[in-house]
Design an enzyme around this catalytic site. Structure first.
Site, mmCIF file in Angstrom:
data_model
loop_
_atom_site.group_PDB
_atom_site.id
_atom_site.type_symbol
_atom_site.label_atom_id
_atom_site.label_comp_id
_atom_site.label_asym_id
_atom_site.label_seq_id
_atom_site.Cartn_x
_atom_site.Cartn_y
_atom_site.Cartn_z
ATOM 1 N N ILE A 67 0.814 -1.224 0.000
ATOM 2 C CA ILE A 67 0.000 0.000 0.000
ATOM 3 C C ILE A 67 0.844 1.269 0.000
ATOM 4 O O ILE A 67 0.317 2.372 -0.067
ATOM 5 C CB ILE A 67 -0.961 0.046 1.212
ATOM 6 C CG1 ILE A 67 -0.181 -0.079 2.526
ATOM 7 C CG2 ILE A 67 -2.018 -1.038 1.108
ATOM 8 C CD1 ILE A 67 -1.034 0.079 3.772
ATOM 9 N N GLY A 122 11.925 5.348 -0.250
ATOM 10 C CA GLY A 122 13.317 4.992 -0.013
ATOM 11 C C GLY A 122 13.503 4.246 1.294
ATOM 12 O O GLY A 122 14.492 3.555 1.475
ATOM 13 N N LYS A 173 5.327 -1.685 8.171
ATOM 14 C CA LYS A 173 6.392 -0.935 7.496
ATOM 15 C C LYS A 173 7.678 -1.741 7.580
ATOM 16 O O LYS A 173 8.310 -1.842 8.624
ATOM 17 C CB LYS A 173 6.581 0.446 8.119
ATOM 18 C CG LYS A 173 7.634 1.286 7.400
ATOM 19 C CD LYS A 173 7.480 2.780 7.664
ATOM 20 C CE LYS A 173 8.130 3.240 8.924
ATOM 21 N NZ LYS A 173 8.214 4.704 9.019
ATOM 22 N N ASP A 216 9.874 16.669 11.936
ATOM 23 C CA ASP A 216 9.623 16.325 10.529
ATOM 24 C C ASP A 216 8.120 16.362 10.234
ATOM 25 O O ASP A 216 7.586 15.469 9.576
ATOM 26 C CB ASP A 216 10.198 14.949 10.200
ATOM 27 C CG ASP A 216 10.308 14.730 8.683
ATOM 28 O OD1 ASP A 216 10.447 15.738 7.951
ATOM 29 O OD2 ASP A 216 10.241 13.586 8.226
#
Length: 659
Positions: A340, A344, A362, A459
């Site tokens: 899905i 990188g 992940k 981030d």
């Protein structure tokens, strides 16, 4: 009289000299051109001059030590006299040729661009650049277009151009998604109707992500369409990438012969004999003993890995550990049909546990920039954070060299997918956008003030905001977050991590981070949500203003609604849109002290009638899309759609610099 020994000696000397001349000729650098920024100069013997000399010397020294033909560094980091530089050797040249090219480039760049604060020089074999600012990966300036000067004959121009640019586009994709450290690719294709081949190559600097590399190469190809259509050969040389095509093979292809020998077969035979004897004597006993020992070692290895990675947190995190077999069963052994998301960092899969719970897995690539530090950081942080606007970490897996994170499954992908995907924008109404802004704000406030830990995310960006089935936002990707003391107002680091376009100026330039760094990023996200535009200049645009400058211009001209996403023109709250634009501009103020706290932001958003301070001109924005962190590239994962804007990268081999 010449003796036989002297003849042998003279012949050897001649052969040696001949080989030396051949090697020297092969490794001699061929100068193409240079570009000097004549707008600004530095004073000889100044600090910047010293930093530049040290930097150029460092590039020369490292040219013989870098096997991948690439090196990036900075001198005077964190000061106003900082200067960064890079060399990139063509992907097919050897170390000697690379070193000779870089050495010559260092000499020539100072001669051709004396006292310039920014310069770039191109050779057939390498490019070298330095600047006291930044080079934008998507910019087509500075550049050099070189053409053959001879038009193609004996074939239709349109057919020739179609063949050439089709080849270059394929080469660009292959180079951008190269599995090796070098983002370099070559290709060839035969032109129909005439028996001639076109050869092409493309290469990017190693610090670019796959998406950034592809963007850079496609922009370079676009310049060839304008200058060099129908030419027998041409090249486009930019600051971060190069493309070229010719009617002859100008690059070297190295091939590794497959190795097979009778000794290998004999070895296989010996192994077979050993196995037969082994099975004949100890069939059942050794099988059970082996299984028992393997399970025991595996269990002990997992505990040892947990202890090494998480120390005193072992007991807390042991319950979150999944075994690899469970994850493989949930994802059908990481089937491509379950994929899905991709970036990188690795690949994200949808999975279903044995109890029916949906999960997002992940699986980090072994070449990912999200290394052990970020992996540990994310687990330790999210395991201790619980809020409806933060993504929930269910567990992790450290087994057989795999690093895997398991999250709650969030069905609606990431915010950038809905904001910037041309077919999804219309699905995000204003009331949903306003709800998303409020949810993100509450999530950040929790990190800054109400969690057990005071956390600076570092981030925050639209691709790290996930949306559940009710379009509630969830902040993700805590691999780069930092825990600070509850009463600590500011921290600093020499390892700059984050994403261009979302990083506050004090953090990007000096490594200083605080809650106000996250506030700046949040302000960018607000303006993106209102406008439906990324904080980056579109490739095809001739307007050099980014989103922050555009928003400020509209505000200053008293036409803030011109910033609003055209899709929302028919249905939106006038007061809420004005409030959000004003709040976004307050958050991106250049001075951190002028930015509101997240507590103030949440108060402004939840109060119907409130008078906000007047914003000041925003900080100069670094262009987004590129993360900084030498370890490599990371992403929100599932978490994100397959769009551009994923990131990471720090200061060491690949480093971060100002432009």
């Amino acid at each position: 009289m010449i003796t036989r020994s002297n003849q042998i000696w003279l012949t050897s000397l001649f052969v040696f000299d001949l080989l030396y001349l051949i090697l020297t000729a092969e490794s001699a650098a061929t100068y193409i051109g240079s570009n000097c920024n004549n707008n600004t100069t530095y004073t000889p013997n100044s600090i910047l001059s010293t930093n530049l000399n040290v930097l150029l010397n460092s590039l020369t020294t490292n040219a013989s030590q870098q096997q991948d033909g690439y090196y990036l560094t900075i001198m005077g980091f964190g000061t106003t006299n900082a200067v960064n530089g890079m060399f990139l050797c063509r992907g097919d040249v050897n170390t000697t040729t690379c070193q000779n090219c870089v050495t010559d480039a260092v000499k020539q760049i100072k001669n051709r661009c004396p006292n310039q604060t920014e310069a770039i020089i191109w050779y057939e074999e390498c490019l070298l650049r330095y600047t006291n600012k930044f080079f934008k990966f998507y910019s087509i300036e500075p550049r050099l277009n070189r053409k053959d000067g001879n038009n193609i004959s004996g074939v239709d121009f349109d057919l020739f151009n179609e063949t050439v640019f089709g080849l270059l586009n394929e080469v660009a994709i292959e180079a951008a998604h190269s599995v090796t450290a070098k983002k370099f690719a070559t290709g060839e294709i035969e032109i129909r109707k005439i028996r001639k081949k076109v050869y092409g190559s493309g290469q990017c600097s190693t610090d670019l992500t796959s998406a950034q590399c592809e963007t850079c190469l496609r922009n370079a190809i676009g310049t060839l369409r304008e200058c060099c259509s129908g030419q027998q050969g041409a090249s486009a040389l930019l600051a971060s990438c190069i493309v070229r095509y010719e009617l002859y093979q100008f690059y070297t292809i190295s091939r590794t012969p497959s190795s097979s020998s009778s000794s290998g077969k004999n070895g296989l035979g010996r192994k077979t004999i050993v196995i037969i004897i082994f099975v004949a004597f100890l069939p059942v006993l050794l099988l059970f003993l082996g299984c028992y020992c393997k399970r025991r070692r595996s269990r002990q290895r997992r505990r040892t890995m947990l202890k090494e990675n998480f120390g005193d947190e072992l007991k807390t995190l042991e319950s979150l550990q999944f075994n690899l077999a469970t994850i493989e069963a949930a994802t059908n052994k990481f089937s491509p049909e379950n994929e899905i998301g991709k970036g990188g960092f690795g690949v994200v899969y949808k999975g279903v546990l044995s109890d029916g719970q949906q999960i997002a897995v992940k699986k980090l690539s072994r070449f990912s920039g999200q290394g052990s530090i970020e992996f540990q950081n994310e687990i330790l942080l999210i395991a201790k954070l619980q809020h409806r606007n933060l993504v929930t970490l269910l567990g992790f897996c450290l087994e057989e060299r795999e690093k895997i994170l398991i999250y709650e499954y969030v069905p609606n992908k990431s915010l950038d997918y809905f904001l910037f995907h041309p077919h999804k924008q219309k699905l995000l109404h204003w009331f949903e956008r306003y709800k998303i802004i409020g949810g993100i704000a509450r999530g950040i406030l929790y990190l800054h003030e109400y969690s057990r830990l005071k956390v600076i995310h570092r981030d925050l960006k639209s691709s790290n905001i996930l949306l559940d089935d009710n379009m509630n936002p969830k902040i993700s990707d805590f691999g780069l977050a930092r825990i600070v003391a509850i009463d600590q107002q500011q921290g600093s680091t020499n390892r700059i991590v984050g994403t261009y376009g979302y990083m506050s100026p004090e953090y990007a330039m000096h490594g200083q981070f605080s809650e106000k760094s996250d506030v700046f990023s949040f302000g960018v996200i607000i303006l993106e949500i209102v406008s439906g535009k990324r904080n980056v200049r579109p490739i095809e645009s001739h307007d050099f203003d980014d989103l922050l400058k555009t928003a400020w211009k509209q505000w200053r001209n008293k036409t803030p609604l011109e910033l609003l996403d055209p899709i929302l023109k028919e249905s939106f709250s006038h007061s809420e849109v004005i409030k959000c634009i004003q709040l976004g501009l307050l958050c991106v103020a250049e001075n951190p002290d002028d930015r509101p706290t997240m507590a103030q932001v949440v108060s402004y958003l939840s109060t119907l009638l409130v008078e906000l301070p007047l914003p000041r001109e925003p900080a100069f924005s670094l262009d987004m899309g590129m993360r900084i962190n030498t370890t490599t590239e990371s992403s929100s994962g599932q978490l994100t759609s397959k769009s551009t804007g994923s990131s990471i990268n720090d200061i060491s081999k690949s480093q971060f610099f100002p432009r």
